[in-house]
Design a protein around this motif. Sequence first.
Motif, PDB file in Angstrom:
ATOM      1  N   VAL A  89       0.722  -0.992   0.089  1.00  0.00           N
ATOM      2  CA  VAL A  89       0.058   0.011  -0.164  1.00  0.00           C
ATOM      3  C   VAL A  89       0.990   1.263  -0.045  1.00  0.00           C
ATOM      4  CG1 VAL A  89      -1.622   1.131   1.371  1.00  0.00           C
ATOM      5  CG2 VAL A  89      -2.216  -1.194   1.083  1.00  0.00           C
ATOM      6  N   GLN A  90       2.081   1.219   0.698  1.00  0.00           N
ATOM      7  CA  GLN A  90       2.800   2.415   0.870  1.00  0.00           C
ATOM      8  C   GLN A  90       3.582   2.438  -0.628  1.00  0.00           C
ATOM      9  OE1 GLN A  90       5.427   2.032   4.043  1.00  0.00           O
ATOM     10  NE2 GLN A  90       3.875   2.040   5.511  1.00  0.00           N
ATOM     11  N   ALA A  91       4.032   1.363  -1.209  1.00  0.00           N
ATOM     12  CA  ALA A  91       4.544   1.681  -2.404  1.00  0.00           C
ATOM     13  C   ALA A  91       3.576   2.115  -3.698  1.00  0.00           C
ATOM     14  CB  ALA A  91       5.175   0.296  -2.927  1.00  0.00           C
ATOM     15  N   ARG A  92       2.368   1.796  -3.306  1.00  0.00           N
ATOM     16  CA  ARG A  92       1.342   2.365  -4.241  1.00  0.00           C
ATOM     17  C   ARG A  92       0.942   3.588  -4.158  1.00  0.00           C
ATOM     18  NH1 ARG A  92      -4.722   3.050  -3.517  1.00  0.00           N
ATOM     19  NH2 ARG A  92      -3.960   3.370  -1.786  1.00  0.00           N
ATOM     20  N   ASN A  93       1.014   4.203  -2.665  1.00  0.00           N
ATOM     21  CA  ASN A  93       0.738   5.475  -2.670  1.00  0.00           C
ATOM     22  C   ASN A  93       1.982   6.511  -3.133  1.00  0.00           C
ATOM     23  OD1 ASN A  93      -1.519   4.983  -1.320  1.00  0.00           O
ATOM     24  ND2 ASN A  93      -0.788   5.173   0.651  1.00  0.00           N
ATOM     25  N   LYS A  94       3.093   6.013  -2.796  1.00  0.00           N
ATOM     26  CA  LYS A  94       4.303   6.743  -3.294  1.00  0.00           C
ATOM     27  C   LYS A  94       4.343   6.726  -4.804  1.00  0.00           C
ATOM     28  CE  LYS A  94       7.984   8.674  -2.038  1.00  0.00           C
ATOM     29  NZ  LYS A  94       8.075  10.022  -1.479  1.00  0.00           N
ATOM     30  N   LEU A  95       3.880   5.829  -5.496  1.00  0.00           N
ATOM     31  CA  LEU A  95       3.863   5.728  -6.933  1.00  0.00           C
ATOM     32  C   LEU A  95       2.838   6.690  -7.580  1.00  0.00           C
ATOM     33  CD1 LEU A  95       4.307   2.154  -8.032  1.00  0.00           C
ATOM     34  CD2 LEU A  95       5.698   3.923  -8.469  1.00  0.00           C
ATOM     35  N   LEU A  96       1.596   6.838  -6.805  1.00  0.00           N
ATOM     36  CA  LEU A  96       0.575   7.714  -7.334  1.00  0.00           C
ATOM     37  C   LEU A  96       0.906   8.930  -6.973  1.00  0.00           C
ATOM     38  CD1 LEU A  96      -2.639   5.728  -6.022  1.00  0.00           C
ATOM     39  CD2 LEU A  96      -1.877   6.266  -8.390  1.00  0.00           C
ATOM     40  N   TYR A  99       3.525  10.320  -9.491  1.00  0.00           N
ATOM     41  CA  TYR A  99       2.742  10.396 -10.808  1.00  0.00           C
ATOM     42  C   TYR A  99       1.899  11.811 -10.908  1.00  0.00           C
ATOM     43  CZ  TYR A  99      -0.753  10.072 -14.447  1.00  0.00           C
ATOM     44  OH  TYR A  99      -1.570  10.365 -15.314  1.00  0.00           O
ATOM     45  N   GLN A 100       1.134  12.038  -9.700  1.00  0.00           N
ATOM     46  CA  GLN A 100       0.600  13.267  -9.537  1.00  0.00           C
ATOM     47  C   GLN A 100       1.305  14.393  -9.704  1.00  0.00           C
ATOM     48  OE1 GLN A 100      -1.903  12.565  -6.058  1.00  0.00           O
ATOM     49  NE2 GLN A 100      -3.429  11.502  -7.149  1.00  0.00           N
ATOM     50  N   GLU A 101       2.747  14.300  -8.933  1.00  0.00           N
ATOM     51  CA  GLU A 101       3.633  15.578  -8.912  1.00  0.00           C
ATOM     52  C   GLU A 101       4.137  15.695 -10.244  1.00  0.00           C
ATOM     53  OE1 GLU A 101       8.139  16.289  -6.644  1.00  0.00           O
ATOM     54  OE2 GLU A 101       6.377  15.040  -5.780  1.00  0.00           O
ATOM     55  N   VAL A 102       4.524  14.465 -11.027  1.00  0.00           N
ATOM     56  CA  VAL A 102       4.845  14.728 -12.445  1.00  0.00           C
ATOM     57  C   VAL A 102       3.755  15.389 -13.368  1.00  0.00           C
ATOM     58  CG1 VAL A 102       5.403  13.462 -14.453  1.00  0.00           C
ATOM     59  CG2 VAL A 102       6.697  12.929 -12.541  1.00  0.00           C
TER      60      VAL A 102
END
Length: 107
Positions: A89-96, A99-102
Amino acid sequence: MSVSLMRGVLDQIHNQIQQVSEQPWKKSVEPQNAPSFSDVLFNSINEINKTQINAKEMTQQWMYGNNDIGLNDVMLAMQKSSISFSFGVQARNKLLSTYQEVMNTPV
């Protein structure tokens, strides 16, 4: 998040890079045996699922009175499952969030 959705996101990022730079997107040269990002992600999700199934099966066996399984084994399997799920869950949140930052970065 499905693999096809992740590929769609990556394709969007590649398209935006092509629009920003005038050069076409060039894929980096990968060794022949290196797994792709989507394969690694898919395998990680499968491993998390396996730990959860293992913990569930051990709990059920212990509850049915299987003498080969101790309570400490059940608790250990449940903790492994919980930790692996939390990490996923933490890895998914970090990826999202990345992505939102980019996507919100002004060009």
